[in-house]
Write a protein that holds these residues in place. Structure first.
Motif, PDB file in Angstrom:
ATOM      1  N   ALA A 227      22.299  82.845  59.419  1.00  0.00           N
ATOM      2  CA  ALA A 227      22.444  81.463  59.874  1.00  0.00           C
ATOM      3  C   ALA A 227      22.069  80.477  58.775  1.00  0.00           C
ATOM      4  N   VAL A 228      21.013  80.780  58.029  1.00  0.00           N
ATOM      5  CA  VAL A 228      20.606  79.908  56.923  1.00  0.00           C
ATOM      6  C   VAL A 228      21.683  79.899  55.840  1.00  0.00           C
ATOM      7  N   MET A 229      22.271  81.063  55.593  1.00  0.00           N
ATOM      8  CA  MET A 229      23.286  81.182  54.553  1.00  0.00           C
ATOM      9  C   MET A 229      24.506  80.321  54.853  1.00  0.00           C
ATOM     10  N   TYR A 230      24.920  80.334  56.115  1.00  0.00           N
ATOM     11  CA  TYR A 230      26.150  79.640  56.485  1.00  0.00           C
ATOM     12  C   TYR A 230      25.906  78.291  57.163  1.00  0.00           C
ATOM     13  N   GLY A 231      24.659  77.993  57.494  1.00  0.00           N
ATOM     14  CA  GLY A 231      24.374  76.770  58.232  1.00  0.00           C
ATOM     15  C   GLY A 231      24.807  75.507  57.514  1.00  0.00           C
ATOM     16  N   LYS A 232      24.715  75.497  56.207  1.00  0.00           N
ATOM     17  CA  LYS A 232      25.077  74.285  55.462  1.00  0.00           C
ATOM     18  C   LYS A 232      26.569  73.980  55.550  1.00  0.00           C
ATOM     19  N   PHE A 233      27.354  75.005  55.924  1.00  0.00           N
ATOM     20  CA  PHE A 233      28.796  74.764  56.046  1.00  0.00           C
ATOM     21  C   PHE A 233      29.176  74.246  57.425  1.00  0.00           C
ATOM     22  N   VAL A 234      28.227  74.338  58.382  1.00  0.00           N
ATOM     23  CA  VAL A 234      28.498  73.854  59.738  1.00  0.00           C
ATOM     24  C   VAL A 234      28.115  72.377  59.788  1.00  0.00           C
ATOM     25  N   THR A 235      29.006  71.549  59.329  1.00  0.00           N
ATOM     26  CA  THR A 235      28.711  70.107  59.247  1.00  0.00           C
ATOM     27  C   THR A 235      29.073  69.372  60.518  1.00  0.00           C
ATOM     28  N   SER A 236      29.947  69.931  61.325  1.00  0.00           N
ATOM     29  CA  SER A 236      30.327  69.268  62.571  1.00  0.00           C
ATOM     30  C   SER A 236      30.736  70.313  63.589  1.00  0.00           C
ATOM     31  N   GLY A 237      30.619  69.959  64.836  1.00  0.00           N
ATOM     32  CA  GLY A 237      30.996  70.870  65.897  1.00  0.00           C
ATOM     33  C   GLY A 237      31.027  70.154  67.225  1.00  0.00           C
ATOM     34  N   ARG A 238      31.845  70.648  68.105  1.00  0.00           N
ATOM     35  CA  ARG A 238      31.992  70.067  69.433  1.00  0.00           C
ATOM     36  C   ARG A 238      31.315  70.994  70.437  1.00  0.00           C
ATOM     37  N   VAL A 239      30.396  70.466  71.221  1.00  0.00           N
ATOM     38  CA  VAL A 239      29.742  71.261  72.253  1.00  0.00           C
ATOM     39  C   VAL A 239      30.731  71.506  73.385  1.00  0.00           C
ATOM     40  N   VAL A 240      30.882  72.774  73.754  1.00  0.00           N
ATOM     41  CA  VAL A 240      31.809  73.176  74.802  1.00  0.00           C
ATOM     42  C   VAL A 240      31.095  74.155  75.730  1.00  0.00           C
ATOM     43  N   VAL A 241      31.770  74.561  76.769  1.00  0.00           N
ATOM     44  CA  VAL A 241      31.277  75.621  77.643  1.00  0.00           C
ATOM     45  C   VAL A 241      32.172  76.837  77.435  1.00  0.00           C
ATOM     46  N   VAL A 242      31.559  77.945  77.024  1.00  0.00           N
ATOM     47  CA  VAL A 242      32.289  79.179  76.755  1.00  0.00           C
ATOM     48  C   VAL A 242      31.871  80.211  77.799  1.00  0.00           C
ATOM     49  N   ASN A 243      32.795  80.549  78.675  1.00  0.00           N
ATOM     50  CA  ASN A 243      32.499  81.519  79.727  1.00  0.00           C
ATOM     51  C   ASN A 243      31.217  81.182  80.483  1.00  0.00           C
ATOM     52  N   GLY A 244      31.057  79.907  80.785  1.00  0.00           N
ATOM     53  CA  GLY A 244      29.949  79.480  81.609  1.00  0.00           C
ATOM     54  C   GLY A 244      28.671  79.147  80.882  1.00  0.00           C
ATOM     55  N   ALA A 245      28.630  79.275  79.556  1.00  0.00           N
ATOM     56  CA  ALA A 245      27.426  78.979  78.780  1.00  0.00           C
ATOM     57  C   ALA A 245      27.759  77.990  77.674  1.00  0.00           C
ATOM     58  N   VAL A 246      26.737  77.268  77.214  1.00  0.00           N
ATOM     59  CA  VAL A 246      26.935  76.286  76.151  1.00  0.00           C
ATOM     60  C   VAL A 246      27.345  76.999  74.867  1.00  0.00           C
ATOM     61  N   GLY A 247      28.359  76.470  74.224  1.00  0.00           N
ATOM     62  CA  GLY A 247      28.830  77.012  72.958  1.00  0.00           C
ATOM     63  C   GLY A 247      29.192  75.894  72.011  1.00  0.00           C
ATOM     64  N   LEU A 248      29.724  76.258  70.864  1.00  0.00           N
ATOM     65  CA  LEU A 248      30.081  75.274  69.847  1.00  0.00           C
ATOM     66  C   LEU A 248      31.450  75.605  69.273  1.00  0.00           C
ATOM     67  N   LEU A 249      32.299  74.584  69.183  1.00  0.00           N
ATOM     68  CA  LEU A 249      33.638  74.735  68.622  1.00  0.00           C
ATOM     69  C   LEU A 249      33.743  73.910  67.354  1.00  0.00           C
ATOM     70  N   SER A 250      33.991  74.569  66.233  1.00  0.00           N
ATOM     71  CA  SER A 250      34.195  73.874  64.970  1.00  0.00           C
ATOM     72  C   SER A 250      35.679  73.597  64.791  1.00  0.00           C
ATOM     73  N   GLU A 251      35.993  72.418  64.282  1.00  0.00           N
ATOM     74  CA  GLU A 251      37.379  72.017  64.117  1.00  0.00           C
ATOM     75  C   GLU A 251      37.611  71.443  62.717  1.00  0.00           C
ATOM     76  N   THR A 252      38.825  71.598  62.234  1.00  0.00           N
ATOM     77  CA  THR A 252      39.263  70.989  60.986  1.00  0.00           C
ATOM     78  C   THR A 252      40.617  70.348  61.240  1.00  0.00           C
ATOM     79  N   ASP A 253      40.684  69.047  60.992  1.00  0.00           N
ATOM     80  CA  ASP A 253      41.932  68.300  61.245  1.00  0.00           C
ATOM     81  C   ASP A 253      42.408  68.474  62.681  1.00  0.00           C
ATOM     82  N   GLY A 254      41.436  68.503  63.621  1.00  0.00           N
ATOM     83  CA  GLY A 254      41.783  68.606  65.023  1.00  0.00           C
ATOM     84  C   GLY A 254      42.172  69.993  65.499  1.00  0.00           C
ATOM     85  N   LYS A 255      42.054  71.005  64.626  1.00  0.00           N
ATOM     86  CA  LYS A 255      42.405  72.373  65.003  1.00  0.00           C
ATOM     87  C   LYS A 255      41.157  73.247  65.005  1.00  0.00           C
TER      88      LYS A 255
END
Length: 292
Positions: A227-255
């Motif tokens: 997580a520390v190794m890749y955390g710096k690349f996670v600059t943005s994310g959309r909080v979503v619900v994945v199969n009933g639990a909180v998750g995170l969706l990363s997007e680039t140019d709306g995809k």
């Protein structure tokens, strides 16, 4: 008198969402689940069901048989097996109203789907139909070609495996959100010790990058380091619900480019499933409204 095609179609539509839920839990694939449901309709359209008292139960057993055949066929096509990829996620907008949490209670978590994928086909069918949908063993037995007693044993074996592998979970979405926020803050900040406080000691990380082999990491220290190794690349994310639990969706140019599905237990992250295959995410048709 047999029902008309229009009447059959109307009655089938009344059961479609239930049948889709059954098939999804059986197969772990949204597209395969739709195919199984369609097979159920084809069977219904060619059958005189005027003597069937419980059409929903009849359709459930029909779809169960279809799913069993599909599960068995995967053993001869390893490239299509869910052992080589994570199950399909069901992604919805994160609810802003706490009352919406009740709608998530019946969702099946990614951790459960992953364990179900390890079960032999007959065990999975018996467990899903009986434990998740309360189908009597007498009705399941003909599907798996076993006696009711043997079918009960199939479900019992599956139940023991599920109980031993699937964390009990945390049903409260706001509490889940706090854990996810803390995880992201620690990962982005490179705070290894803070991550260890958030991760269950026996956490399992599974990463599906679409290459046909799942990346598997176990243990809080190993996952925190990743997580520390890749955390710096996670600059943005959309909080979503994945199969009933909180998750995170990363997007680039709306995809969508990556989806993180968390499993929680005792206030910590017990499992983390990441689908980092943009093509697969695009094929799943994930659509989340802006402003979530």
């Amino acid at each position: 008198m047999p029902a008309t095609q229009g009447e059959l179609a109307a009655r089938f539509e009344e059961n479609r969402s239930h049948l889709r839920a059954v098939a999804y839990r059986m197969l772990g694939s949204l597209s395969d689940a739709e195919d199984a449901v369609q097979e159920g309709w084809l069977k219904l359209s060619r059958t005189d069901v005027s003597g069937v008292d419980n059409l929903g139960g009849w359709l459930t057993t029909v779809v169960g048989r279809v799913c069993l055949d599909m599960l068995r066929s995967r053993t001869s096509r390893r490239e299509d097996s869910l052992e080589t990829r994570l199950p399909d996620p069901v992604v919805t907008d994160a609810p802003s109203d706490p009352a919406h949490e009740a709608e998530q209670v019946d969702s099946i978590g990614m951790a459960m789907l992953v364990v179900l994928d390890t079960l032999p086909p007959a065990e999975r069918v018996a467990f899903v139909l009986h434990d998740m949908f309360a189908v009597p063993f007498d009705d399941i037995a003909p599907i798996v070609d076993k006696t009711p007693a043997a079918t009960r044993q199939l479900a019992s074996r599956a139940r023991r495996k599920v109980r031993g592998e699937v964390p009990r979970g945390e049903p409260n979405l706001p509490r889940q959100r706090k854990v996810v926020d803390a995880f992201l803050a620690a990962a982005r900040g490179g705070d290894f010790e803070a991550l260890l406080e958030i991760l269950d000691p026996g956490i399992v990380l599974r990463v599906d990058t679409g290459v046909g082999v799942l990346e598997y990491v176990r243990g809080a220290a190993a996952v925190a380091g990743r997580a520390v190794m890749y955390g710096k690349f996670v600059t943005s994310g959309r909080v979503v619900v994945v199969n009933g639990a909180v998750g995170l969706l990363s997007e680039t140019d709306g995809k969508p480019t990556a989806l993180m599905a968390y499993t929680f237990a005792d206030g910590k992250v017990a499992e983390l499933h990441i689908i980092a295959d943009p093509k697969r995410l695009a094929a799943l048709g994930i659509q989340v409204p802006d402003g979530s």
